[in-house]
Write a protein that holds these residues in place. Structure first.
Motif, PDB file in Angstrom:
ATOM      1  N   ALA A  73       0.915  -1.315  -0.360  1.00 18.78           N
ATOM      2  CA  ALA A  73       0.007   0.099  -0.484  1.00 18.78           C
ATOM      3  C   ALA A  73       0.822   1.541   0.218  1.00 18.78           C
ATOM      4  CB  ALA A  73      -1.106  -0.220   1.068  1.00 18.78           C
ATOM      5  N   GLY A  74       0.894   2.337  -0.810  1.00 21.71           N
ATOM      6  CA  GLY A  74       1.835   3.127  -0.877  1.00 21.71           C
ATOM      7  C   GLY A  74       1.202   4.128   0.246  1.00 21.71           C
ATOM      8  N   ASP A  75       2.940   4.931   0.408  1.00 21.89           N
ATOM      9  CA  ASP A  75       2.240   6.206   1.133  1.00 21.89           C
ATOM     10  C   ASP A  75       0.989   6.667   1.537  1.00 21.89           C
ATOM     11  OD1 ASP A  75       4.063   4.595   2.737  1.00 21.89           O
ATOM     12  OD2 ASP A  75       6.123   6.164   2.487  1.00 21.89           O
ATOM     13  N   ASP A  76       0.877   7.272  -0.064  1.00 20.81           N
ATOM     14  CA  ASP A  76      -0.152   8.327  -0.256  1.00 20.81           C
ATOM     15  C   ASP A  76      -1.456   7.801   0.536  1.00 20.81           C
ATOM     16  OD1 ASP A  76       0.051   6.139  -1.872  1.00 20.81           O
ATOM     17  OD2 ASP A  76       0.199   7.509  -3.504  1.00 20.81           O
ATOM     18  N   GLU A  77      -1.076   6.459  -0.026  1.00 22.88           N
ATOM     19  CA  GLU A  77      -2.653   6.679   0.427  1.00 22.88           C
ATOM     20  C   GLU A  77      -3.359   5.986  -0.036  1.00 22.88           C
ATOM     21  OE1 GLU A  77      -4.548   7.818   3.844  1.00 22.88           O
ATOM     22  OE2 GLU A  77      -2.048   7.486   5.347  1.00 22.88           O
ATOM     23  N   GLU A  78      -3.151   6.021  -1.722  1.00 19.22           N
ATOM     24  CA  GLU A  78      -4.342   6.031  -2.819  1.00 19.22           C
ATOM     25  C   GLU A  78      -3.207   5.104  -3.411  1.00 19.22           C
ATOM     26  OE1 GLU A  78      -4.571   8.463  -6.595  1.00 19.22           O
ATOM     27  OE2 GLU A  78      -6.238   8.773  -5.092  1.00 19.22           O
ATOM     28  N   SER A  79      -2.177   4.589  -3.885  1.00 20.33           N
ATOM     29  CA  SER A  79      -1.422   4.027  -4.687  1.00 20.33           C
ATOM     30  C   SER A  79      -1.134   2.304  -4.151  1.00 20.33           C
ATOM     31  CB  SER A  79       0.078   4.770  -5.219  1.00 20.33           C
ATOM     32  OG  SER A  79       1.115   4.786  -4.885  1.00 20.33           O
ATOM     33  N   VAL A  80      -1.016   1.927  -5.388  1.00 20.98           N
ATOM     34  CA  VAL A  80      -0.276   0.150  -4.698  1.00 20.98           C
ATOM     35  C   VAL A  80       0.150   0.499  -6.002  1.00 20.98           C
ATOM     36  CG1 VAL A  80      -1.379  -1.963  -4.134  1.00 20.98           C
ATOM     37  CG2 VAL A  80      -3.160  -0.510  -4.222  1.00 20.98           C
ATOM     38  N   ARG A  81       1.616  -0.708  -5.069  1.00 15.62           N
ATOM     39  CA  ARG A  81       2.853  -1.243  -6.031  1.00 15.62           C
ATOM     40  C   ARG A  81       3.744  -2.228  -5.363  1.00 15.62           C
ATOM     41  NH1 ARG A  81       7.422   0.423  -2.673  1.00 15.62           N
ATOM     42  NH2 ARG A  81       6.810   1.881  -0.898  1.00 15.62           N
TER      43      ARG A  81
ATOM     44  N   GLY B 161      -4.271  -3.022 -19.503  1.00 14.13           N
ATOM     45  CA  GLY B 161      -3.984  -3.008 -17.673  1.00 14.13           C
ATOM     46  C   GLY B 161      -4.879  -1.703 -17.578  1.00 14.13           C
ATOM     47  N   HIS B 162      -5.474  -2.003 -16.191  1.00 12.45           N
ATOM     48  CA  HIS B 162      -6.177  -1.508 -15.076  1.00 12.45           C
ATOM     49  C   HIS B 162      -5.513  -1.164 -13.619  1.00 12.45           C
ATOM     50  CE1 HIS B 162      -9.097  -1.990 -18.609  1.00 12.45           C
ATOM     51  NE2 HIS B 162      -9.470  -0.282 -17.976  1.00 12.45           N
ATOM     52  N   LYS B 163      -5.185   0.085 -13.256  1.00 16.08           N
ATOM     53  CA  LYS B 163      -5.063   0.327 -12.623  1.00 16.08           C
ATOM     54  C   LYS B 163      -5.551  -0.639 -10.928  1.00 16.08           C
ATOM     55  CE  LYS B 163      -2.988   5.132 -12.279  1.00 16.08           C
ATOM     56  NZ  LYS B 163      -3.297   6.309 -12.430  1.00 16.08           N
ATOM     57  N   VAL B 164      -5.000  -0.951  -9.779  1.00 12.66           N
ATOM     58  CA  VAL B 164      -5.590  -1.291  -8.503  1.00 12.66           C
ATOM     59  C   VAL B 164      -4.690   0.149  -7.858  1.00 12.66           C
ATOM     60  CG1 VAL B 164      -5.445  -2.773  -6.635  1.00 12.66           C
ATOM     61  CG2 VAL B 164      -5.121  -3.423  -9.857  1.00 12.66           C
ATOM     62  N   LEU B 165      -6.640   0.733  -6.503  1.00 11.28           N
ATOM     63  CA  LEU B 165      -5.673   1.398  -6.089  1.00 11.28           C
ATOM     64  C   LEU B 165      -6.442   1.457  -4.740  1.00 11.28           C
ATOM     65  CD1 LEU B 165      -6.705   4.719  -8.020  1.00 11.28           C
ATOM     66  CD2 LEU B 165      -4.533   4.548  -7.647  1.00 11.28           C
ATOM     67  N   GLN B 166      -6.175   2.107  -3.588  1.00  9.82           N
ATOM     68  CA  GLN B 166      -6.912   2.510  -2.109  1.00  9.82           C
ATOM     69  C   GLN B 166      -7.826   2.780  -2.359  1.00  9.82           C
ATOM     70  OE1 GLN B 166      -3.877   1.924   1.199  1.00  9.82           O
ATOM     71  NE2 GLN B 166      -2.000   2.304  -0.138  1.00  9.82           N
ATOM     72  N   THR B 167      -8.706   2.722  -1.661  1.00  8.74           N
ATOM     73  CA  THR B 167      -9.961   3.428  -1.907  1.00  8.74           C
ATOM     74  C   THR B 167     -10.785   3.272  -0.446  1.00  8.74           C
ATOM     75  OG1 THR B 167     -11.650   2.108  -2.976  1.00  8.74           O
ATOM     76  CG2 THR B 167      -9.849   3.269  -4.035  1.00  8.74           C
ATOM     77  N   LEU B 168     -11.263   4.423  -0.151  1.00 12.02           N
ATOM     78  CA  LEU B 168     -12.563   3.951   0.785  1.00 12.02           C
ATOM     79  C   LEU B 168     -13.621   4.687  -0.297  1.00 12.02           C
ATOM     80  CD1 LEU B 168     -12.681   3.414   3.868  1.00 12.02           C
ATOM     81  CD2 LEU B 168     -12.048   5.682   4.322  1.00 12.02           C
ATOM     82  N   PRO B 169     -14.602   3.275  -0.563  1.00 12.62           N
ATOM     83  CA  PRO B 169     -15.607   3.759  -1.100  1.00 12.62           C
ATOM     84  C   PRO B 169     -16.753   4.111  -0.212  1.00 12.62           C
ATOM     85  CG  PRO B 169     -15.659   1.624  -1.242  1.00 12.62           C
ATOM     86  CD  PRO B 169     -14.539   1.957  -0.491  1.00 12.62           C
ATOM     87  N   THR B 170     -17.833   4.686  -0.314  1.00 10.77           N
ATOM     88  CA  THR B 170     -19.546   5.753   0.367  1.00 10.77           C
ATOM     89  C   THR B 170     -20.483   3.931   0.301  1.00 10.77           C
ATOM     90  OG1 THR B 170     -20.740   6.252  -1.076  1.00 10.77           O
ATOM     91  CG2 THR B 170     -19.411   7.724  -0.013  1.00 10.77           C
ATOM     92  N   ARG B 171     -19.673   3.207  -0.217  1.00 14.09           N
ATOM     93  CA  ARG B 171     -20.761   1.676   0.274  1.00 14.09           C
ATOM     94  C   ARG B 171     -20.078   0.447  -0.908  1.00 14.09           C
ATOM     95  NH1 ARG B 171     -23.555  -0.137  -4.787  1.00 14.09           N
ATOM     96  NH2 ARG B 171     -23.391   1.744  -6.434  1.00 14.09           N
ATOM     97  N   LEU B 172     -20.153  -0.925  -0.051  1.00 14.08           N
ATOM     98  CA  LEU B 172     -19.375  -2.014  -0.510  1.00 14.08           C
ATOM     99  C   LEU B 172     -19.336  -2.059  -1.933  1.00 14.08           C
ATOM    100  CD1 LEU B 172     -19.203  -3.595   2.596  1.00 14.08           C
ATOM    101  CD2 LEU B 172     -17.144  -1.606   1.676  1.00 14.08           C
ATOM    102  N   THR B 173     -18.958  -2.516  -2.570  1.00 10.66           N
ATOM    103  CA  THR B 173     -19.459  -2.775  -4.496  1.00 10.66           C
ATOM    104  C   THR B 173     -18.327  -3.556  -5.059  1.00 10.66           C
ATOM    105  OG1 THR B 173     -17.870  -0.750  -5.190  1.00 10.66           O
ATOM    106  CG2 THR B 173     -20.046  -0.242  -4.890  1.00 10.66           C
TER     107      THR B 173
END
Length: 160
Positions: A22-30, A76-88
């Motif tokens: 989990a990236g330090d920016d709390e969004e990226s994944v590497r 290829g598509h990105k994978v990120l860290q997110t906090l969605p408003t609802r679980l999808t």
């Protein structure tokens, strides 16, 4: 799915020995070779009613499959860290076993995979469908269970 049964905190390692980070920016994944850092730890949440799991980073955000390309005009598509408003379904991963390794598949049939090579791909993580047989092993992840539900229960019993 039996490989994940009882797992609470895991670490995932690629076929090249790099860890899902989990990236330090709390969004990226590497990817990174240092699996001892807290960013390599992912909390497992089991999805009721199917064999899916959600993976939560040390920042409390979910590993999410996006529609955003890793690089413009690529499949290829990105994978990120997110906090969605609802679980999808974007944060749910179907787990498939292949020998002692796992594949993580999106609701749409694409697989979590590490990318390598020259920038901009180096150490990126995304999701897609491998197009060649020699890239099939790239979607396999080795599992390290760092904490299990049983170990937590035994620690709680020892305290009481």
């Amino acid at each position: 799915m039996e490989l994940l049964a009882g797992a609470k905190i895991i670490r995932l390692r690629t076929h090249k020995g790099k860890y899902l980070i989990a990236g330090d920016d709390e969004e990226s994944v590497r990817q990174d070779r240092d699996g001892s850092m807290k960013q390599a730890r992912w909390r497992v949440e089991f999805v009721d009613g199917n064999d899916g799991v959600r993976l939560k980073s040390c920042y409390g955000k979910y590993l999410t499959a996006t529609n955003e390309p890793i690089v413009p005009r690529t499949k290829g598509h990105k994978v990120l860290q997110t906090l969605p408003t609802r679980l999808t379904s974007a944060i749910e991963w179907q787990v498939e076993r292949q020998g002692s390794e796992l594949r993580f598949k999106t609701h749409y049939g694409q697989f979590l995979r590490p990318y390598g090579g020259l920038p901009p791909y180096r150490n990126r993580v995304g999701h897609d469908v491998p197009c060649r047989t020699h890239t099939e092993d790239k979607i396999l992840w080795e599992l390290d269970i760092l904490e299990s539900v049983d170990s937590v229960k035994s620690q709680e019993n020892a305290i009481h």
